[in-house]
Design a protein around this motif. Sequence first.
Motif, PDB file in Angstrom:
ATOM      1  N   ASP A  89      -7.936  -3.837   5.878  1.00  0.00           N
ATOM      2  CA  ASP A  89      -8.977  -3.380   4.967  1.00  0.00           C
ATOM      3  C   ASP A  89      -8.393  -2.327   4.034  1.00  0.00           C
ATOM      4  O   ASP A  89      -7.365  -1.714   4.344  1.00  0.00           O
ATOM      5  N   PRO A  90      -9.034  -2.070   2.901  1.00  0.00           N
ATOM      6  CA  PRO A  90      -8.510  -1.080   1.956  1.00  0.00           C
ATOM      7  C   PRO A  90      -8.284   0.290   2.603  1.00  0.00           C
ATOM      8  O   PRO A  90      -9.064   0.740   3.439  1.00  0.00           O
ATOM      9  N   ILE A  91      -7.214   0.930   2.188  1.00  0.00           N
ATOM     10  CA  ILE A  91      -6.850   2.268   2.653  1.00  0.00           C
ATOM     11  C   ILE A  91      -7.278   3.259   1.579  1.00  0.00           C
ATOM     12  O   ILE A  91      -6.777   3.228   0.455  1.00  0.00           O
ATOM     13  N   VAL A  92      -8.227   4.117   1.931  1.00  0.00           N
ATOM     14  CA  VAL A  92      -8.666   5.164   1.016  1.00  0.00           C
ATOM     15  C   VAL A  92      -8.179   6.482   1.601  1.00  0.00           C
ATOM     16  O   VAL A  92      -8.519   6.834   2.733  1.00  0.00           O
ATOM     17  N   ALA A  93      -7.342   7.182   0.839  1.00  0.00           N
ATOM     18  CA  ALA A  93      -6.786   8.453   1.297  1.00  0.00           C
ATOM     19  C   ALA A  93      -6.938   9.484   0.188  1.00  0.00           C
ATOM     20  O   ALA A  93      -6.559   9.226  -0.955  1.00  0.00           O
ATOM     21  N   VAL A  94      -7.519  10.612   0.513  1.00  0.00           N
ATOM     22  CA  VAL A  94      -7.744  11.706  -0.428  1.00  0.00           C
ATOM     23  C   VAL A  94      -8.465  11.199  -1.684  1.00  0.00           C
ATOM     24  O   VAL A  94      -8.103  11.534  -2.808  1.00  0.00           O
ATOM     25  N   GLY A  95      -9.457  10.330  -1.462  1.00  0.00           N
ATOM     26  CA  GLY A  95     -10.265   9.835  -2.557  1.00  0.00           C
ATOM     27  C   GLY A  95      -9.637   8.750  -3.408  1.00  0.00           C
ATOM     28  O   GLY A  95     -10.227   8.307  -4.387  1.00  0.00           O
ATOM     29  N   VAL A  96      -8.427   8.291  -3.050  1.00  0.00           N
ATOM     30  CA  VAL A  96      -7.742   7.245  -3.814  1.00  0.00           C
ATOM     31  C   VAL A  96      -7.736   5.961  -2.996  1.00  0.00           C
ATOM     32  O   VAL A  96      -7.359   5.964  -1.824  1.00  0.00           O
ATOM     33  N   ASP A  97      -8.163   4.868  -3.614  1.00  0.00           N
ATOM     34  CA  ASP A  97      -8.128   3.550  -2.968  1.00  0.00           C
ATOM     35  C   ASP A  97      -6.762   2.928  -3.243  1.00  0.00           C
ATOM     36  O   ASP A  97      -6.452   2.582  -4.381  1.00  0.00           O
ATOM     37  N   TYR A  98      -5.958   2.807  -2.199  1.00  0.00           N
ATOM     38  CA  TYR A  98      -4.617   2.243  -2.330  1.00  0.00           C
ATOM     39  C   TYR A  98      -4.584   0.739  -2.055  1.00  0.00           C
ATOM     40  O   TYR A  98      -3.513   0.157  -1.965  1.00  0.00           O
ATOM     41  N   GLY A  99      -5.737   0.140  -1.910  1.00  0.00           N
ATOM     42  CA  GLY A  99      -5.744  -1.267  -1.524  1.00  0.00           C
ATOM     43  C   GLY A  99      -5.301  -1.385  -0.076  1.00  0.00           C
ATOM     44  O   GLY A  99      -5.642  -0.555   0.747  1.00  0.00           O
ATOM     45  N   ARG A 100      -4.536  -2.396   0.220  1.00  0.00           N
ATOM     46  CA  ARG A 100      -4.104  -2.616   1.609  1.00  0.00           C
ATOM     47  C   ARG A 100      -2.703  -2.076   1.896  1.00  0.00           C
ATOM     48  O   ARG A 100      -2.184  -2.283   2.983  1.00  0.00           O
ATOM     49  N   GLU A 101      -2.095  -1.386   0.914  1.00  0.00           N
ATOM     50  CA  GLU A 101      -0.759  -0.830   1.105  1.00  0.00           C
ATOM     51  C   GLU A 101      -0.700   0.595   0.575  1.00  0.00           C
ATOM     52  O   GLU A 101      -0.968   0.842  -0.598  1.00  0.00           O
ATOM     53  N   LEU A 102      -0.353   1.516   1.458  1.00  0.00           N
ATOM     54  CA  LEU A 102      -0.195   2.916   1.085  1.00  0.00           C
ATOM     55  C   LEU A 102       1.276   3.299   1.246  1.00  0.00           C
ATOM     56  O   LEU A 102       1.774   3.364   2.366  1.00  0.00           O
ATOM     57  N   PRO A 103       1.991   3.521   0.136  1.00  0.00           N
ATOM     58  CA  PRO A 103       3.374   3.982   0.254  1.00  0.00           C
ATOM     59  C   PRO A 103       3.399   5.490   0.450  1.00  0.00           C
ATOM     60  O   PRO A 103       2.474   6.203   0.034  1.00  0.00           O
ATOM     61  N   GLY A 104       4.456   5.974   1.079  1.00  0.00           N
ATOM     62  CA  GLY A 104       4.574   7.404   1.282  1.00  0.00           C
ATOM     63  C   GLY A 104       6.013   7.851   1.422  1.00  0.00           C
ATOM     64  O   GLY A 104       6.942   7.041   1.475  1.00  0.00           O
ATOM     65  N   LEU A 105       6.175   9.154   1.478  1.00  0.00           N
ATOM     66  CA  LEU A 105       7.486   9.781   1.617  1.00  0.00           C
ATOM     67  C   LEU A 105       7.332  10.937   2.589  1.00  0.00           C
ATOM     68  O   LEU A 105       6.432  11.770   2.434  1.00  0.00           O
ATOM     69  N   ARG A 115      16.011  16.313  17.310  1.00  0.00           N
ATOM     70  CA  ARG A 115      14.598  15.962  17.458  1.00  0.00           C
ATOM     71  C   ARG A 115      13.885  16.381  16.177  1.00  0.00           C
ATOM     72  O   ARG A 115      14.375  17.216  15.425  1.00  0.00           O
ATOM     73  N   ILE A 116      12.722  15.818  15.946  1.00  0.00           N
ATOM     74  CA  ILE A 116      11.958  16.165  14.749  1.00  0.00           C
ATOM     75  C   ILE A 116      11.211  17.474  15.001  1.00  0.00           C
ATOM     76  O   ILE A 116      10.391  17.563  15.919  1.00  0.00           O
ATOM     77  N   ALA A 117      11.518  18.469  14.173  1.00  0.00           N
ATOM     78  CA  ALA A 117      10.867  19.775  14.267  1.00  0.00           C
ATOM     79  C   ALA A 117       9.673  19.877  13.323  1.00  0.00           C
ATOM     80  O   ALA A 117       8.708  20.582  13.615  1.00  0.00           O
ATOM     81  N   ARG A 118       9.759  19.144  12.205  1.00  0.00           N
ATOM     82  CA  ARG A 118       8.687  19.243  11.199  1.00  0.00           C
ATOM     83  C   ARG A 118       8.741  18.031  10.284  1.00  0.00           C
ATOM     84  O   ARG A 118       9.815  17.609   9.871  1.00  0.00           O
ATOM     85  N   ILE A 119       7.559  17.510   9.985  1.00  0.00           N
ATOM     86  CA  ILE A 119       7.419  16.487   8.953  1.00  0.00           C
ATOM     87  C   ILE A 119       6.339  16.948   7.990  1.00  0.00           C
ATOM     88  O   ILE A 119       5.267  17.395   8.405  1.00  0.00           O
ATOM     89  N   VAL A 120       6.643  16.827   6.702  1.00  0.00           N
ATOM     90  CA  VAL A 120       5.664  17.037   5.641  1.00  0.00           C
ATOM     91  C   VAL A 120       5.595  15.719   4.891  1.00  0.00           C
ATOM     92  O   VAL A 120       6.610  15.252   4.362  1.00  0.00           O
ATOM     93  N   GLY A 121       4.421  15.100   4.882  1.00  0.00           N
ATOM     94  CA  GLY A 121       4.256  13.786   4.296  1.00  0.00           C
ATOM     95  C   GLY A 121       3.489  13.805   2.982  1.00  0.00           C
ATOM     96  O   GLY A 121       2.601  14.634   2.788  1.00  0.00           O
ATOM     97  N   PHE A 122       3.865  12.861   2.121  1.00  0.00           N
ATOM     98  CA  PHE A 122       3.193  12.682   0.837  1.00  0.00           C
ATOM     99  C   PHE A 122       2.813  11.219   0.676  1.00  0.00           C
ATOM    100  O   PHE A 122       3.538  10.332   1.131  1.00  0.00           O
ATOM    101  N   PHE A 123       1.693  10.963   0.018  1.00  0.00           N
ATOM    102  CA  PHE A 123       1.206   9.605  -0.222  1.00  0.00           C
ATOM    103  C   PHE A 123       1.474   9.203  -1.668  1.00  0.00           C
ATOM    104  O   PHE A 123       1.500  10.040  -2.548  1.00  0.00           O
ATOM    105  N   GLY A 124       1.562   7.896  -1.871  1.00  0.00           N
ATOM    106  CA  GLY A 124       1.685   7.360  -3.215  1.00  0.00           C
ATOM    107  C   GLY A 124       3.088   7.371  -3.748  1.00  0.00           C
ATOM    108  O   GLY A 124       4.037   7.719  -3.109  1.00  0.00           O
TER     109      GLY A 124
END
Length: 124
Positions: A89-105, A115-124
């Motif tokens: 189903d559509p992915i809506v994140a932070v008020g943005v409809d990304y359709g069925r695919e949300l890319p991120g970094l 080991r992972i100490a910290r992750i900061v993620g961004f969408f789009g």
Amino acid sequence: MERLQAVADYAAAWSGEDAETIAAAFARCWAQDGTYTDTMTDTVVGIDGMVRLVLGTAERYPGFTLRPTSGLDTHHGVGRFSWLMTAPDPIVAVGVDYGRELPGLDFVEFTPDNRIARIVGFFG
């Protein structure tokens, strides 16, 4: 542990289907006091917090998958990689409809034992 394996275990955790599987994957890669922050969440701390985050994401987006779409670019204990979340189903994140695919970094900080100490993620 190698950093690339830590990221692979992290991605596997997001693909887990139950709390035990998710926790086991995070136990392999996540620092006890590791943190995660993205544009939709407050800072999440520790393995238990990450398990709750993944399970909450599965409730919000049933059937979602998350997979890395790039290699890990790393130096001096930090790194970055891109990923793609897909859902039936559509992915809506932070008020943005990304359709069925949300890319991120994701930007990653590693502990001295990778080991992972910290992750900061961004969408789009």
